[in-house]
Design an enzyme around this catalytic site. Structure first.
Site, PDB file in Angstrom:
ATOM      1  N   PRO A  57       3.893  -5.033  -1.559  1.00  0.00           N
ATOM      2  CA  PRO A  57       4.035  -6.327  -1.261  1.00  0.00           C
ATOM      3  C   PRO A  57       3.236  -7.059  -0.505  1.00  0.00           C
ATOM      4  O   PRO A  57       2.825  -8.274  -0.361  1.00  0.00           O
ATOM      5  CB  PRO A  57       5.506  -6.468  -0.526  1.00  0.00           C
ATOM      6  CG  PRO A  57       5.511  -5.376   0.010  1.00  0.00           C
ATOM      7  CD  PRO A  57       4.995  -4.109  -0.494  1.00  0.00           C
ATOM      8  N   GLY A  58       2.219  -6.270   0.123  1.00  0.00           N
ATOM      9  CA  GLY A  58       1.113  -7.018   1.032  1.00  0.00           C
ATOM     10  C   GLY A  58       0.874  -6.701   2.432  1.00  0.00           C
ATOM     11  O   GLY A  58       0.317  -7.469   3.099  1.00  0.00           O
ATOM     12  N   GLY A  59       1.353  -5.684   2.804  1.00  0.00           N
ATOM     13  CA  GLY A  59       1.141  -5.332   4.490  1.00  0.00           C
ATOM     14  C   GLY A  59      -0.215  -5.217   4.746  1.00  0.00           C
ATOM     15  O   GLY A  59      -0.703  -5.597   6.003  1.00  0.00           O
ATOM     16  N   SER A 109       4.137  -1.018   6.255  1.00  0.00           N
ATOM     17  CA  SER A 109       2.908  -0.296   5.971  1.00  0.00           C
ATOM     18  C   SER A 109       1.713  -0.834   6.749  1.00  0.00           C
ATOM     19  O   SER A 109       0.690  -0.484   6.978  1.00  0.00           O
ATOM     20  CB  SER A 109       2.441  -0.001   4.624  1.00  0.00           C
ATOM     21  OG  SER A 109       3.534   0.408   3.766  1.00  0.00           O
ATOM     22  N   ASP A 121      -4.124   1.578  -0.880  1.00  0.00           N
ATOM     23  CA  ASP A 121      -2.887   2.501  -0.601  1.00  0.00           C
ATOM     24  C   ASP A 121      -1.991   2.746  -1.816  1.00  0.00           C
ATOM     25  O   ASP A 121      -0.687   3.043  -1.695  1.00  0.00           O
ATOM     26  CB  ASP A 121      -1.991   1.713   0.402  1.00  0.00           C
ATOM     27  CG  ASP A 121      -0.867   2.402   1.116  1.00  0.00           C
ATOM     28  OD1 ASP A 121      -0.883   3.480   1.463  1.00  0.00           O
ATOM     29  OD2 ASP A 121       0.081   1.557   1.530  1.00  0.00           O
ATOM     30  N   ASP A 135      -4.376  -2.376 -13.506  1.00  0.00           N
ATOM     31  CA  ASP A 135      -4.302  -0.858 -12.899  1.00  0.00           C
ATOM     32  C   ASP A 135      -5.615  -0.826 -11.983  1.00  0.00           C
ATOM     33  O   ASP A 135      -6.430  -1.250 -12.162  1.00  0.00           O
ATOM     34  CB  ASP A 135      -4.704  -0.146 -14.222  1.00  0.00           C
ATOM     35  CG  ASP A 135      -4.697   1.401 -13.917  1.00  0.00           C
ATOM     36  OD1 ASP A 135      -4.664   1.750 -12.614  1.00  0.00           O
ATOM     37  OD2 ASP A 135      -4.544   2.160 -14.899  1.00  0.00           O
ATOM     38  N   LYS A 142      -2.476  10.874  -0.163  1.00  0.00           N
ATOM     39  CA  LYS A 142      -0.834  11.275  -0.150  1.00  0.00           C
ATOM     40  C   LYS A 142      -1.076  12.695  -0.151  1.00  0.00           C
ATOM     41  O   LYS A 142      -1.606  13.397  -0.949  1.00  0.00           O
ATOM     42  CB  LYS A 142      -0.009  10.754  -1.574  1.00  0.00           C
ATOM     43  CG  LYS A 142      -0.296   9.251  -1.554  1.00  0.00           C
ATOM     44  CD  LYS A 142       0.344   8.558  -0.398  1.00  0.00           C
ATOM     45  CE  LYS A 142       0.183   7.047  -0.466  1.00  0.00           C
ATOM     46  NZ  LYS A 142       0.310   6.188   0.517  1.00  0.00           N
ATOM     47  N   ASP A 194      -2.332  -5.016  -7.951  1.00  0.00           N
ATOM     48  CA  ASP A 194      -0.913  -4.501  -8.051  1.00  0.00           C
ATOM     49  C   ASP A 194      -0.258  -5.053  -9.104  1.00  0.00           C
ATOM     50  O   ASP A 194      -0.345  -6.109  -9.239  1.00  0.00           O
ATOM     51  CB  ASP A 194      -0.046  -4.568  -6.750  1.00  0.00           C
ATOM     52  CG  ASP A 194       0.905  -3.360  -6.642  1.00  0.00           C
ATOM     53  OD1 ASP A 194       1.482  -3.215  -7.583  1.00  0.00           O
ATOM     54  OD2 ASP A 194       0.817  -2.575  -5.598  1.00  0.00           O
TER      55      ASP A 194
HETATM   56  C1  LIG Z   1       2.947   2.242  -0.570  1.00  0.00           C
HETATM   57  S1  LIG Z   1       2.885   0.896  -1.787  1.00  0.00           S
HETATM   58  C2  LIG Z   1       1.640  -0.061  -0.940  1.00  0.00           C
HETATM   59  C3  LIG Z   1       2.104  -0.843   0.130  1.00  0.00           C
HETATM   60  C4  LIG Z   1       1.112  -1.950   0.657  1.00  0.00           C
HETATM   61  N1  LIG Z   1       0.055  -1.173   1.397  1.00  0.00           N
HETATM   62  C5  LIG Z   1       1.773  -2.857   1.949  1.00  0.00           C
HETATM   63  O1  LIG Z   1       1.268  -2.378   2.871  1.00  0.00           O
HETATM   64  O2  LIG Z   1       2.632  -3.429   1.436  1.00  0.00           O
HETATM   65  C6  LIG Z   1       1.915   1.506  -3.264  1.00  0.00           C
HETATM   66  C7  LIG Z   1       1.715   0.673  -4.317  1.00  0.00           C
HETATM   67  O3  LIG Z   1       0.483   0.964  -5.137  1.00  0.00           O
HETATM   68  C8  LIG Z   1       1.008   0.683  -6.379  1.00  0.00           C
HETATM   69  N2  LIG Z   1       0.123   1.218  -7.304  1.00  0.00           N
HETATM   70  C9  LIG Z   1       0.299   2.399  -7.763  1.00  0.00           C
HETATM   71  N3  LIG Z   1      -0.392   3.044  -8.722  1.00  0.00           N
HETATM   72  C10 LIG Z   1      -1.179   2.060  -9.169  1.00  0.00           C
HETATM   73  C11 LIG Z   1      -2.262   1.481  -9.995  1.00  0.00           C
HETATM   74  N4  LIG Z   1      -2.608   2.585 -10.788  1.00  0.00           N
HETATM   75  N5  LIG Z   1      -2.781   0.505  -9.973  1.00  0.00           N
HETATM   76  C12 LIG Z   1      -2.407  -0.630  -9.061  1.00  0.00           C
HETATM   77  N6  LIG Z   1      -1.303  -0.399  -8.215  1.00  0.00           N
HETATM   78  C13 LIG Z   1      -0.839   0.871  -7.990  1.00  0.00           C
HETATM   79  C14 LIG Z   1       2.273   0.340  -6.621  1.00  0.00           C
HETATM   80  O4  LIG Z   1       2.767  -0.307  -7.381  1.00  0.00           O
HETATM   81  C15 LIG Z   1       2.591   0.047  -5.141  1.00  0.00           C
HETATM   82  O5  LIG Z   1       2.967  -1.389  -4.964  1.00  0.00           O
END
Ligand SMILES: C[S@@+](CC[C@H](N)C(=O)[O-])C[C@H]1O[C@@H](n2cnc3c(N)ncnc32)[C@H](O)[C@@H]1O
Length: 360
Positions: free
Chosen positions: A221-223, A187, A276, A259, A305, A239
């Site tokens: 995970p941190g991209g 990502s 994201d 959250d 999304k 997260d």
């Molecule tokens: C597509 S992944 C993110 C990838 C990240 N941008 C990266 O580059 O590694 C979406 C993330 O959103 C988190 N997420 C979804 N709803 C959330 C919320 N209400 N609060 C915090 N994190 C949330 C999920 O746990 C997931 O790790």
């Protein structure tokens, strides 16, 4: 028949077509669509030939969400002979107009990719011939027009042009970014491309510089956090999932397992908000408007999304949510949305307020 040909992600032809038809109509330009199936090409066939130039002048490409790049056709499909392809193309072009660059293009499909070697080989003698005819001027002229040669196969080409100041900086709107091995997820390329696309390079020194504070909602995970860290920023990563150890070891990241909809920054010193989270786009849009209006951040980049159906309508609705919130608060803002090359079922939005933020 004069057409505007638009490049989009294969599978998004309907959205790209609906959008150009709507935005052209705002300028009283009308035509009908020919959509390819999963080839990422849209033909907007104009009822009036003269409207072509008007459209590529009046509609900013940056305002089109689903189009990666575009051009106005100069020819219909030309059948090329097995030999003397260069001559066939130069003859079709004539010598009336001049261009500052030539782009050899194909569809963003496996068939298209198979043509890339052929196009690279042909581009050398074609450039030479066009230079000799003074159709192609020396590179670096940012004012002029770009010549597009779209190869549908090794024996079929469509020629056209776009205006340098209103076309993509990349061939077919595709920046080829290198995946950094240290990033914990792929990502990362989405945010890398977003910075490249939305923030002019000559402003990186102030807007993307080290020492700025950033918040990453849905960070694991941190991209995306990686892109902020590598630019020297201090990041609050939100997260419930785990962040990559390598990022935590930099000392630039603080991880909060809360959250993203409830997190409020302790200080009003955050410059960037990136988000994201895989969440309902309408909720994300609202959250982003609140962060900007409450002055929690100066600039935001976030993904919306896309649903399975009605994707164009959904994005428009989400953007309207932001626009209405800004209008109600009576603030000036800048906002652009794009279906970036590294995006899939999402679009990326950049927004910032331009007038002083109201105090709540
Ligand atoms: C597509 S992944 C993110 C990838 C990240 N941008 C990266 O580059 O590694 C979406 C993330 O959103 C988190 N997420 C979804 N709803 C959330 C919320 N209400 N609060 C915090 N994190 C949330 C999920 O746990 C997931 O790790």
């Amino acid at each position: 028949m004069t057409s505007i040909i638009l490049y989009c992600r294969p599978g998004f032809e309907k959205e790209c077509g609906a959008e150009i038809q709507e935005k052209a109509a705002w300028n009283e330009i009308y035509g009908y669509l020919t959509l390819t199936k999963n080839e990422g090409l849209v033909y907007f066939n104009l009822h009036n030939e003269e409207d072509g130039q008007k459209l590529i002048e009046k509609v900013p490409l940056k305002r089109l969400i689903f189009a990666r790049d575009w051009f106005l056709t100069l020819t219909d499909k030309i059948d090329l002979p097995d030999y003397n392809r260069v001559e066939a193309i130069t003859e079709a072009l004539g010598q009336e107009w001049q261009y500052s660059d030539l782009r050899m293009e194909m569809t963003d499909t496996n068939d298209g990719k198979a043509l890339s070697k052929f196009c690279r080989k042909l581009s050398v003698p074609l450039r030479q011939a066009l230079r000799k005819n003074k159709v192609l001027t020396e590179k670096g002229d940012n004012e002029g027009a770009i010549l597009h040669a779209l190869f549908l196969s090794g024996s079929e080409v469509i020629l056209g042009y776009s205006l340098s100041h209103n076309s993509s900086a990349y061939v077919m709107g595709i920046p080829h970014l290198r995946f950094p091995n240290q990033s914990p997820s792929r990502s990362t390329l989405k945010l890398d491309e977003a910075f490249l696309y939305f923030i002019p390079k000559d402003e990186w020194e102030t807007r993307l510089t080290s020492g700025l504070k950033a918040v990453d909602l849905g960070a694991a995970p941190g991209g995306w956090t990686y892109q902020l860290v590598r630019r020297g920023m201090m990041v609050q990563a939100i997260d419930n999932g785990p962040m990559a150890e390598s990022l935590m070891e930099t000392g630039q990241v603080k991880h909060y397992m809360v959250d993203g909809f409830k997190f409020v920054p302790a200080k009003q010193n955050v410059y960037w908000l990136v988000c994201d989270m895989i969440e309902k786009p309408q909720r994300v849009a609202w959250l982003m408007s609140q962060w900007l209006l409450k002055g929690y951040c100066k600039e935001a980049i976030f993904n919306l999304k896309l649903p399975m159906k009605g994707r164009y309508q959904e994005v428009t609705k989400n953007l309207d949510t932001l626009k209405e919130a800004f209008a109600q608060a009576n603030v000036k803002y800048e906002m652009y949305a794009k279906h970036l090359y590294y995006d899939r079922e999402e679009v990326t939005v950049h927004a910032r307020l331009l007038s002083p933020v109201p105090q709540f």
